[in-house]
Design a protein around this motif. Sequence first.
Motif, PDB file in Angstrom:
ATOM      1  N   LEU A   7       7.601  11.656   3.393  1.00 41.35           N
ATOM      2  CA  LEU A   7       7.387  11.176   4.518  1.00 41.35           C
ATOM      3  C   LEU A   7       7.026   9.714   4.750  1.00 41.35           C
ATOM      4  N   LEU A   8       6.044   9.210   3.823  1.00 42.32           N
ATOM      5  CA  LEU A   8       5.771   8.057   3.532  1.00 42.32           C
ATOM      6  C   LEU A   8       6.956   6.884   2.941  1.00 42.32           C
ATOM      7  N   GLY A  58       0.927  -0.897  -0.065  1.00 47.37           N
ATOM      8  CA  GLY A  58       0.140   0.176  -0.134  1.00 47.37           C
ATOM      9  C   GLY A  58       0.859   1.183   0.003  1.00 47.37           C
ATOM     10  N   ARG A  59       2.102   1.183   0.628  1.00 52.52           N
ATOM     11  CA  ARG A  59       2.822   2.427   0.916  1.00 52.52           C
ATOM     12  C   ARG A  59       3.372   2.928  -0.785  1.00 52.52           C
ATOM     13  N   ARG A  60       3.593   1.932  -1.648  1.00 56.95           N
ATOM     14  CA  ARG A  60       4.137   2.373  -2.784  1.00 56.95           C
ATOM     15  C   ARG A  60       3.130   2.932  -3.452  1.00 56.95           C
ATOM     16  N   VAL A  61       1.915   2.415  -3.494  1.00 57.43           N
ATOM     17  CA  VAL A  61       0.943   2.737  -4.369  1.00 57.43           C
ATOM     18  C   VAL A  61       0.343   3.966  -3.923  1.00 57.43           C
ATOM     19  N   MET A  62       0.279   4.248  -2.569  1.00 57.05           N
ATOM     20  CA  MET A  62      -0.201   5.648  -1.978  1.00 57.05           C
ATOM     21  C   MET A  62       0.802   6.834  -2.665  1.00 57.05           C
ATOM     22  N   ASP A 100       7.099   1.795   6.174  1.00 57.47           N
ATOM     23  CA  ASP A 100       7.253   0.196   5.505  1.00 57.47           C
ATOM     24  C   ASP A 100       6.104  -0.376   5.184  1.00 57.47           C
ATOM     25  N   ASP A 101       6.013  -1.169   3.923  1.00 56.53           N
ATOM     26  CA  ASP A 101       5.247  -2.171   3.603  1.00 56.53           C
ATOM     27  C   ASP A 101       5.222  -3.458   4.143  1.00 56.53           C
ATOM     28  N   PRO A 102       4.305  -3.908   4.840  1.00 57.72           N
ATOM     29  CA  PRO A 102       4.253  -5.188   5.451  1.00 57.72           C
ATOM     30  C   PRO A 102       4.530  -6.235   4.710  1.00 57.72           C
TER      31      PRO A 102
END
Length: 424
Positions: A186-187, A82-86, A192-194
């Motif tokens: 900041l993200l 989710g972090r990468r896509v956000m 981190d991505d789980p």
Amino acid sequence: MSLPSDRDAVVVGYRPLVVVMLSPLAFALVFASWTIFAVLGVELREMLGLDELDFALLLSTPMVTGALAALPMAALARRHGGRRVMIACLLLICPFLWAVAHSSDYVHFLLSGAGLGLGAGSLAAGLVYVGELCPRRHAGLALGLYGAGMMGAGLSYLLLPLISQAYGWRSAPMLYLLPVLAVAALLWLFADDPEPPAVSSESDDDGMAARPGWLAPLQHWRPWRLAVVYSFFYGAFVALTLWLPAYLGAQYGLGLRDAALLALPFPLAVGLGQVAGGAWGDVRDFRALRWWVTAFVLVCLFLLCYPPFTMQIEGVERVLTLRYAAPLWGFLALLVAMGLVMGLGQGSLMRMIHRDHGSQLALVGGLALTLGGLFGALLPVMFALGNLWVGIRTAGFMFLYASLVVCMLVMVWDHASGAGRLRP
């Protein structure tokens, strides 16, 4: 229904806290960028010479592309994190914010709005992200805090009129560029991505046999039943948020700044309701409460449907004239009460989706955002057509009332069929 045991564990460290803080902020910035056209509607309509239908299409465009992007982006978040896509979605809307500030004709504004709608991918990815990282027993509160990012619409209500009056409306979209880039950075630095969850080849959370293909569960009714109900609250909120400044200005003769400030309590109430509804969902099941929530919203919409009217009654000795016009304070009080309960419904429903479809949160949550976005995109057009065909500004609330009646009929059918009852 069983979920992996590590979902119940308390996650230690600062990174989950970073996610809980930054994900709602990213949500808020996306919503704030969607409301640019709504708050700056007076300037845009005068500059472009738009009628009500043209302006409604401009408001709907981000929601259409956002609805179409939600499910694919949720799938990408499930696969790649989710972090990468956000981050990708936040960076993607930056050139379109710049384009809004430099557009000069209607087609350019439509294309820029369509680009801003791609930010909905950040909403879907953030939903998957928060749902994967939060402990199961506090999932409702975490998802409610994430959904409170809807209060970002209030940011536009508060800041854009001031920026527009001080520096011109073209400076307003540029206001969001730096915060969007800062949150993306900041993200990237602190979140981190789980690890991707293991996919069972035997069954999913609903006890249905696994089928090839990620969309296969949509052949069943179970993933749709909660998504359809959620879509009403989500779509109605987005549409009302976009429509309220123009409605208040036309109905009560308010200027841009006053109309935007008076519309501010509505998204704030919905955001607070999201948090309360999510926390409620952690301790009690929402299936019984949803009837009270929808009934309360239905009553509020019924009262909001009444336009100003004059009625003459032939009495014994004279004709009695009755006049009705909802006072501004009464309209706002009813709207805020409805917004609080709508937020309560959204937060509790998302907690139900997380509980009943834990391993399919990306699919069912993305479906809910897709249906809600499409419903929300339809509403500004229906509001404009209601004004043109019916000639009554409150026709938009009439359409919402009819839509909620249909939604309640779906709930009744779902309950009667046994799908909506608690499982042992």
